[in-house]
Design an enzyme around this catalytic site. Structure first.
Site, PDB file in Angstrom:
ATOM      1  N   ASN A 101      54.015  32.963  47.811  1.00 32.86           N
ATOM      2  CA  ASN A 101      53.741  33.991  46.809  1.00 32.86           C
ATOM      3  C   ASN A 101      52.248  34.191  46.542  1.00 32.86           C
ATOM      4  O   ASN A 101      51.867  35.207  45.964  1.00 32.86           O
ATOM      5  CB  ASN A 101      54.454  33.626  45.501  1.00 32.86           C
ATOM      6  CG  ASN A 101      54.129  34.584  44.380  1.00 32.86           C
ATOM      7  OD1 ASN A 101      54.572  35.729  44.368  1.00 32.86           O
ATOM      8  ND2 ASN A 101      53.311  34.124  43.432  1.00 32.86           N
ATOM      9  N   LYS A 127      49.980  43.817  53.049  1.00 34.87           N
ATOM     10  CA  LYS A 127      51.412  43.692  52.798  1.00 34.87           C
ATOM     11  C   LYS A 127      52.237  44.252  53.954  1.00 34.87           C
ATOM     12  O   LYS A 127      53.352  43.773  54.220  1.00 34.87           O
ATOM     13  CB  LYS A 127      51.779  44.371  51.481  1.00 34.87           C
ATOM     14  CG  LYS A 127      51.197  43.660  50.263  1.00 34.87           C
ATOM     15  CD  LYS A 127      51.598  42.179  50.204  1.00 34.87           C
ATOM     16  CE  LYS A 127      51.094  41.487  48.966  1.00 34.87           C
ATOM     17  NZ  LYS A 127      51.506  40.063  48.885  1.00 34.87           N
ATOM     18  N   ASP A 152      43.921  25.774  47.650  1.00 36.69           N
ATOM     19  CA  ASP A 152      43.485  27.117  48.033  1.00 36.69           C
ATOM     20  C   ASP A 152      44.071  27.409  49.405  1.00 36.69           C
ATOM     21  O   ASP A 152      43.807  26.667  50.358  1.00 36.69           O
ATOM     22  CB  ASP A 152      41.959  27.166  48.063  1.00 36.69           C
ATOM     23  CG  ASP A 152      41.394  28.554  48.330  1.00 36.69           C
ATOM     24  OD1 ASP A 152      42.090  29.368  48.971  1.00 36.69           O
ATOM     25  OD2 ASP A 152      40.253  28.826  47.927  1.00 36.69           O
ATOM     26  N   VAL A 153      44.863  28.460  49.529  1.00 40.14           N
ATOM     27  CA  VAL A 153      45.553  28.713  50.798  1.00 40.14           C
ATOM     28  C   VAL A 153      44.607  29.136  51.913  1.00 40.14           C
ATOM     29  O   VAL A 153      45.023  29.232  53.071  1.00 40.14           O
ATOM     30  CB  VAL A 153      46.672  29.756  50.633  1.00 40.14           C
ATOM     31  CG1 VAL A 153      47.750  29.254  49.692  1.00 40.14           C
ATOM     32  CG2 VAL A 153      46.129  31.115  50.197  1.00 40.14           C
ATOM     33  N   TYR A 196      44.970  46.419  50.289  1.00 38.38           N
ATOM     34  CA  TYR A 196      46.145  45.682  49.811  1.00 38.38           C
ATOM     35  C   TYR A 196      47.384  46.073  50.604  1.00 38.38           C
ATOM     36  O   TYR A 196      48.155  45.216  51.055  1.00 38.38           O
ATOM     37  CB  TYR A 196      46.344  45.959  48.325  1.00 38.38           C
ATOM     38  CG  TYR A 196      47.536  45.262  47.723  1.00 38.38           C
ATOM     39  CD1 TYR A 196      47.489  43.900  47.441  1.00 38.38           C
ATOM     40  CD2 TYR A 196      48.704  45.963  47.433  1.00 38.38           C
ATOM     41  CE1 TYR A 196      48.581  43.251  46.892  1.00 38.38           C
ATOM     42  CE2 TYR A 196      49.795  45.320  46.880  1.00 38.38           C
ATOM     43  CZ  TYR A 196      49.733  43.968  46.615  1.00 38.38           C
ATOM     44  OH  TYR A 196      50.828  43.325  46.075  1.00 38.38           O
ATOM     45  N   ASP A 198      48.642  26.131  43.499  1.00 38.06           N
ATOM     46  CA  ASP A 198      47.823  27.189  42.928  1.00 38.06           C
ATOM     47  C   ASP A 198      46.384  26.716  42.861  1.00 38.06           C
ATOM     48  O   ASP A 198      46.124  25.508  42.771  1.00 38.06           O
ATOM     49  CB  ASP A 198      48.319  27.573  41.526  1.00 38.06           C
ATOM     50  CG  ASP A 198      47.959  28.999  41.145  1.00 38.06           C
ATOM     51  OD1 ASP A 198      48.861  29.850  41.141  1.00 38.06           O
ATOM     52  OD2 ASP A 198      46.772  29.257  40.873  1.00 38.06           O
ATOM     53  N   THR A 243      55.470  48.018  41.285  1.00 42.40           N
ATOM     54  CA  THR A 243      54.440  47.587  40.346  1.00 42.40           C
ATOM     55  C   THR A 243      55.103  46.729  39.276  1.00 42.40           C
ATOM     56  O   THR A 243      56.003  47.177  38.571  1.00 42.40           O
ATOM     57  CB  THR A 243      53.741  48.792  39.703  1.00 42.40           C
ATOM     58  OG1 THR A 243      53.229  49.637  40.732  1.00 42.40           O
ATOM     59  CG2 THR A 243      52.590  48.323  38.825  1.00 42.40           C
ATOM     60  N   ILE A 262      54.562  36.496  38.925  1.00 43.31           N
ATOM     61  CA  ILE A 262      55.789  36.377  39.689  1.00 43.31           C
ATOM     62  C   ILE A 262      56.022  34.938  40.122  1.00 43.31           C
ATOM     63  O   ILE A 262      57.147  34.435  40.078  1.00 43.31           O
ATOM     64  CB  ILE A 262      55.752  37.320  40.904  1.00 43.31           C
ATOM     65  CG1 ILE A 262      55.856  38.779  40.436  1.00 43.31           C
ATOM     66  CG2 ILE A 262      56.866  36.994  41.899  1.00 43.31           C
ATOM     67  CD1 ILE A 262      55.574  39.798  41.527  1.00 43.31           C
TER      68      ILE A 262
END
Length: 237
Positions: free
Chosen positions: A71, A140, A44-45, A136, A31, A168, A12
């Site tokens: 994202n 979210k 790295d976040v 997960y 990324d 999905t 995405i």
């Protein structure tokens, strides 16, 4: 438009980068798995100092910042019994606190923009109970709540905050899940059937929604579902 897209090297994120560039935006990709260059920074976040440095560098290269697409995220499978405390902390650190770190570092530049927007990648799992996705889904759900709180906090500063909630999606991560299944073909059929449209959504379809939220000047505090009808439709069989 000047933008940062985290997790922008694949799936995405990569589709969002391509779509924003097609619309004339200058985009820098964040990324962990990216080749460093003028339009990409390896970060790295979960590394606060690294995030601060990367955001500062991106703002310097772009001459400011108008749009942040949060994202970056990782998946997790299983019930609440299947993941350790350490895994819960690890996934939350990426999926929730990672968004906080990048957004916090970007706020100063966004406040100076006349068209500031933050778009967070959430999921239909935030609101629809999906088997084997407890961890997960919990992250979210936190992203959805965080988006609304951020929208309320920053609307007076001219910063719009929204989220996109994919169903999905046909991405490399989902591909890896399918590959790990006992019967990948049967699992894909089941995932397709779970969405009323009868198929997975594409990364491009989610990217289109991200680009819309990045530029829809009247939208803030919005959760836009791109889920093939999974959230709201109850079809008769």
């Amino acid at each position: 438009m000047r933008a940062i897209v985290t997790g922008g090297a694949s799936g995405i994120g990569a589709a969002a980068v391509a779509e924003l560039r097609a619309r004339g935006a200058r985009v820098i990709v964040f990324d962990r798995d990216v080749v460093e260059g003028d339009d990409a920074i390896r970060v790295d976040v979960t590394d606060a100092a690294g995030v601060d440095a990367a955001v500062a560098e991106a703002i310097s290269r772009l001459g400011g910042l108008d749009v942040l697409v949060n994202n970056a995220g990782i998946g997790a499978a299983g019930t609440i019994a299947d993941n350790s405390d350490e895994e819960w902390h690890r996934v939350y650190d990426v999926n929730v606190v990672g968004m906080v770190r990048v957004s916090r570092a970007a706020l100063g530049a966004l406040r100076e923009s006349s068209s500031a927007a933050i778009v967070n990648t959430c999921s239909v799992a935030a609101t629809a109970g999906i088997p084997q996705r407890a961890l997960y889904s919990a992250t979210k759900g936190a992203v959805l709540a965080l988006t609304m709180a951020m929208a309320a906090d920053h609307v007076g500063e001219g910063i719009r905050v929204n989220c996109v909630c994919p169903g999905t999606a046909d991405t490399p991560w989902v591909g890896r899940l399918l590959d790990a299944a006992d019967d990948p073909d049967a699992e894909r059929v089941a995932l397709n059937a779970r969405q009323p449209m009868g198929r997975l959504v594409s990364a491009q379809e989610v990217a289109d929604a991200i680009a819309y939220l990045a530029t829809a000047t009247g939208a803030t505090g919005t959760a836009l579902f791109v889920d093939g009808g999974m959230q709201n439709l109850r079809l008769r069989k």
